[in-house]
Structure formats: C-alpha cells, structure tokens
Design a protein around this motif. Sequence first.
Motif, PDB file in Angstrom:
ATOM      1  N   TRP A 156      11.834   8.598  12.238  1.00 25.26           N
ATOM      2  CA  TRP A 156      10.494   9.137  12.452  1.00 25.26           C
ATOM      3  C   TRP A 156       9.540   8.610  11.392  1.00 25.26           C
ATOM      4  CZ3 TRP A 156      15.041  11.486  13.237  1.00 25.26           C
ATOM      5  CH2 TRP A 156      15.253  12.129  14.476  1.00 25.26           C
ATOM      6  N   ASN A 157       8.360   8.200  11.822  1.00 27.85           N
ATOM      7  CA  ASN A 157       7.270   7.858  10.904  1.00 27.85           C
ATOM      8  C   ASN A 157       6.334   9.054  10.789  1.00 27.85           C
ATOM      9  OD1 ASN A 157       8.117   5.227  10.440  1.00 27.85           O
ATOM     10  ND2 ASN A 157       6.912   4.383  12.118  1.00 27.85           N
ATOM     11  N   TYR A 158       5.791   9.263   9.589  1.00 24.15           N
ATOM     12  CA  TYR A 158       4.836  10.349   9.426  1.00 24.15           C
ATOM     13  C   TYR A 158       3.421   9.797   9.490  1.00 24.15           C
ATOM     14  CZ  TYR A 158       2.496  14.514   7.738  1.00 24.15           C
ATOM     15  OH  TYR A 158       1.682  15.618   7.651  1.00 24.15           O
ATOM     16  N   SER A 159       2.581  10.436  10.309  1.00 22.03           N
ATOM     17  CA  SER A 159       1.189  10.015  10.446  1.00 22.03           C
ATOM     18  C   SER A 159       0.279  10.956   9.652  1.00 22.03           C
ATOM     19  CB  SER A 159       0.769  10.025  11.921  1.00 22.03           C
ATOM     20  OG  SER A 159      -0.629   9.885  12.039  1.00 22.03           O
ATOM     21  N   PHE A 160      -0.476  10.398   8.725  1.00 21.78           N
ATOM     22  CA  PHE A 160      -1.437  11.205   7.970  1.00 21.78           C
ATOM     23  C   PHE A 160      -2.702  11.479   8.783  1.00 21.78           C
ATOM     24  CE2 PHE A 160       1.187   9.485   4.536  1.00 21.78           C
ATOM     25  CZ  PHE A 160       1.440  10.643   3.804  1.00 21.78           C
ATOM     26  N   LYS A 161      -2.832  10.817   9.930  1.00 26.10           N
ATOM     27  CA  LYS A 161      -3.977  11.081  10.811  1.00 26.10           C
ATOM     28  C   LYS A 161      -3.723  12.311  11.663  1.00 26.10           C
ATOM     29  CE  LYS A 161      -5.653   6.302  11.141  1.00 26.10           C
ATOM     30  NZ  LYS A 161      -5.931   5.150  12.058  1.00 26.10           N
ATOM     31  N   THR A 162      -2.522  12.393  12.241  1.00 22.72           N
ATOM     32  CA  THR A 162      -2.195  13.526  13.108  1.00 22.72           C
ATOM     33  C   THR A 162      -1.429  14.618  12.370  1.00 22.72           C
ATOM     34  OG1 THR A 162      -0.074  12.568  13.813  1.00 22.72           O
ATOM     35  CG2 THR A 162      -2.051  11.961  15.072  1.00 22.72           C
ATOM     36  N   HIS A 163      -0.933  14.276  11.157  1.00 25.14           N
ATOM     37  CA  HIS A 163      -0.122  15.199  10.349  1.00 25.14           C
ATOM     38  C   HIS A 163       1.145  15.613  11.090  1.00 25.14           C
ATOM     39  CE1 HIS A 163      -3.593  15.392   7.704  1.00 25.14           C
ATOM     40  NE2 HIS A 163      -4.332  15.687   8.763  1.00 25.14           N
ATOM     41  N   ASN A 164       1.695  14.657  11.818  1.00 22.84           N
ATOM     42  CA  ASN A 164       2.915  14.903  12.588  1.00 22.84           C
ATOM     43  C   ASN A 164       3.900  13.765  12.407  1.00 22.84           C
ATOM     44  OD1 ASN A 164       2.429  17.429  13.995  1.00 22.84           O
ATOM     45  ND2 ASN A 164       0.853  16.333  15.145  1.00 22.84           N
ATOM     46  N   TRP A 165       5.170  14.067  12.738  1.00 20.91           N
ATOM     47  CA  TRP A 165       6.226  13.060  12.736  1.00 20.91           C
ATOM     48  C   TRP A 165       6.299  12.424  14.115  1.00 20.91           C
ATOM     49  CZ3 TRP A 165       8.594  11.708   8.295  1.00 20.91           C
ATOM     50  CH2 TRP A 165       8.513  12.598   7.214  1.00 20.91           C
ATOM     51  N   THR A 206       0.844  -1.196   0.000  1.00 20.79           N
ATOM     52  CA  THR A 206       0.000   0.000   0.000  1.00 20.79           C
ATOM     53  C   THR A 206       0.884   1.253   0.000  1.00 20.79           C
ATOM     54  OG1 THR A 206      -0.092  -0.084   2.419  1.00 20.79           O
ATOM     55  CG2 THR A 206      -1.922  -1.105   1.202  1.00 20.79           C
ATOM     56  N   PRO A 207       0.354   2.384  -0.475  1.00 17.62           N
ATOM     57  CA  PRO A 207       1.140   3.629  -0.464  1.00 17.62           C
ATOM     58  C   PRO A 207       1.315   4.172   0.949  1.00 17.62           C
ATOM     59  CG  PRO A 207      -1.094   4.059  -1.227  1.00 17.62           C
ATOM     60  CD  PRO A 207      -0.965   2.573  -1.093  1.00 17.62           C
ATOM     61  N   GLY A 208       2.197   5.155   1.075  1.00 16.07           N
ATOM     62  CA  GLY A 208       2.465   5.759   2.376  1.00 16.07           C
ATOM     63  C   GLY A 208       3.745   5.216   2.973  1.00 16.07           C
ATOM     64  N   HIS A 209       3.655   4.738   4.245  1.00 16.26           N
ATOM     65  CA  HIS A 209       4.813   4.169   4.957  1.00 16.26           C
ATOM     66  C   HIS A 209       5.995   5.138   4.901  1.00 16.26           C
ATOM     67  CE1 HIS A 209       2.573   0.410   5.062  1.00 16.26           C
ATOM     68  NE2 HIS A 209       2.374   0.555   3.758  1.00 16.26           N
ATOM     69  N   VAL A 210       5.757   6.339   5.385  1.00 14.32           N
ATOM     70  CA  VAL A 210       6.731   7.428   5.273  1.00 14.32           C
ATOM     71  C   VAL A 210       7.696   7.389   6.452  1.00 14.32           C
ATOM     72  CG1 VAL A 210       7.019   9.916   5.025  1.00 14.32           C
ATOM     73  CG2 VAL A 210       4.922   8.814   4.201  1.00 14.32           C
ATOM     74  N   GLN A 211       8.983   7.478   6.165  1.00 11.21           N
ATOM     75  CA  GLN A 211       9.992   7.501   7.212  1.00 11.21           C
ATOM     76  C   GLN A 211      11.020   8.599   6.938  1.00 11.21           C
ATOM     77  OE1 GLN A 211      11.852   3.694   7.752  1.00 11.21           O
ATOM     78  NE2 GLN A 211       9.949   2.650   8.281  1.00 11.21           N
ATOM     79  N   PHE A 212      11.561   9.138   8.009  1.00 13.18           N
ATOM     80  CA  PHE A 212      12.624  10.145   7.937  1.00 13.18           C
ATOM     81  C   PHE A 212      13.797   9.636   8.758  1.00 13.18           C
ATOM     82  CE2 PHE A 212      15.011  13.885   9.051  1.00 13.18           C
ATOM     83  CZ  PHE A 212      14.816  14.796   8.014  1.00 13.18           C
ATOM     84  N   HIS A 213      14.974   9.589   8.153  1.00 18.32           N
ATOM     85  CA  HIS A 213      16.161   9.044   8.799  1.00 18.32           C
ATOM     86  C   HIS A 213      17.295  10.061   8.808  1.00 18.32           C
ATOM     87  CE1 HIS A 213      14.991   4.678   8.917  1.00 18.32           C
ATOM     88  NE2 HIS A 213      14.155   5.101   7.991  1.00 18.32           N
ATOM     89  N   ILE A 214      18.171   9.930   9.797  1.00 19.62           N
ATOM     90  CA  ILE A 214      19.427  10.667   9.832  1.00 19.62           C
ATOM     91  C   ILE A 214      20.545   9.625   9.851  1.00 19.62           C
ATOM     92  CG2 ILE A 214      20.867  12.332  11.047  1.00 19.62           C
ATOM     93  CD1 ILE A 214      18.343  13.389  12.399  1.00 19.62           C
ATOM     94  N   GLU A 215      21.430   9.730   8.893  1.00 21.45           N
ATOM     95  CA  GLU A 215      22.520   8.758   8.799  1.00 21.45           C
ATOM     96  C   GLU A 215      23.291   8.681  10.117  1.00 21.45           C
ATOM     97  OE1 GLU A 215      26.455   7.847   6.011  1.00 21.45           O
ATOM     98  OE2 GLU A 215      25.403   9.751   5.858  1.00 21.45           O
TER      99      GLU A 215
END
Length: 250
Positions: free
Chosen positions: A173-182, A158-167
């Motif tokens: 961090w996961n992004y939530s489309f429900k809360t619109h927050n990381w 499914t689409p989505g599954h958003v993650q933000f990484h720092i090497e």
Amino acid sequence: MIKKNDFFSAVNTVDNIPCNHEHIISSLINIIQSVARVSYHSVYLIDYFSKSFLYVSNNPIFLCGHSAEEVKELGFQFYSEHVPEEEQNMLVELNSNGFKFFDRHNNDKLKCYMLYNFHLQHGRKRILVNHKITPILLNNKGQIWIALCIVSHSAYKTPGHVQFHIEGSPRYWNYSFKTHNWEEQQGCTITNDEKDVLILSAEGLTTSEIADAMCKSLDSVKYYKRRVFEKLEVGSITEAIFRAAIHKLI
C-alpha cells in the motif's frame, strides 16, 4: 513545533507489559546490538510503553552529530530538533494513520513493516534518509510494545514515498497525503535476466561487464535495464536496486 505525545496514537496506547519486562528488554537489546555491529544501517528501538528510545546504534547516519547515548536520551525530542519543521507534520500523520493500518492487519502485525523518507538536519547539512519500522514485540492485547527502526540513505530525491508491506504478500500500500488514505498496489515480477542485471549492478559492474558476465549482448542488457525501470517505475539503477530490495525481488 511537534511535541513528544504527537507521536503516540490512541489506537496503540500501551498500558500493560509483562512482569519480566526488564529481562525481555535486556535480552532484546543484546540481540539488536549484535545485529547493529555487522550492519551499515543505523538501528534503534522504540518502547511505546515508556515512550522512549530503548537503544540507538552508533552509526552516524542517524546521529546528527550526537553520540548514540545522547540520541537515546533525547528520544522523540530528537525528531523535533533534527527533522525540518515542514516535514514534522508528515511524521505525525504517518504515526497516526500508520498505527491504524497496523491495527487493521492485527493477525499479521508482526509481519508488517512501513517505510518512508524524510530529511535529517544538522546545522546547514541535510540528508534524506529512508526509515523502516516494524513491530518486534506486542503486549498481551496485541498492541505494539517495541518496534525496530532501520535508517539508511534514501535512493529518492524527495521526502515521502510511504509504503506499507506484509511479508510474503505481493500486495502493498502507498500512502497518499492528498487523500490521507492507503492505496493498494500490486507488486510486480521480474525475469531471471532482469534480476541478474540488478544483482550484478549492485555488485558494481558496468553495463559492459554485466553483458560479459551474463554472456549477453550489450543491447540485451540495456533492454533488461529499461524493462526493470518501467516495472519498478524508477529512473536510475540505484533506485531500481533499492526498490527491488524493498519488494524482495533480489
């Protein structure tokens, strides 16, 4: 239908670049072309000053029937034409909140990368792709001038599954489309045996062949797989390999 400017955030309005930018861009494109030649991924460069694509590799995963040059000319219009309408707003939200999050990590901006999944559509055909984006050049104000994007087939369904990484950081961090927050997450660790199972699975070995290669019982290898699935919160070995690679576990 989204428009070109929907993809640009006021947080990252690039209004100045170096005087020798043409030389810098030419050298950069030559390097990325070399990388693309030896990669099975699709690679492209975004210029946030000119609001265009600087380079697009000729890997068909991303092209949707176009030539690489045609996609380069389409630029951000490509998303309007080939991303399903119901997912276009997701991309716009990610661009906005993603830039804000990059800005929160200003000192580490060149170590950060974001990844997410969306469909590309060509006629009746849809494929789910994984899209990674990372800054590679900043201007003198620390704004993202040029970003590198890597596109590959997604291991998700499914689409989505958003993650933000720092090497180098175990946090992500996961992004939530429900809360619109990381939402901050802690990375997991795996044992050497679990890592070996993943590496051998990635090489195409069956469970029995992995047991022979590791001099372990079949039950032990199955146990290691179950543990990896639990730790990475996945349901298949393909997803496990993909997730482990993202988190630099293998």
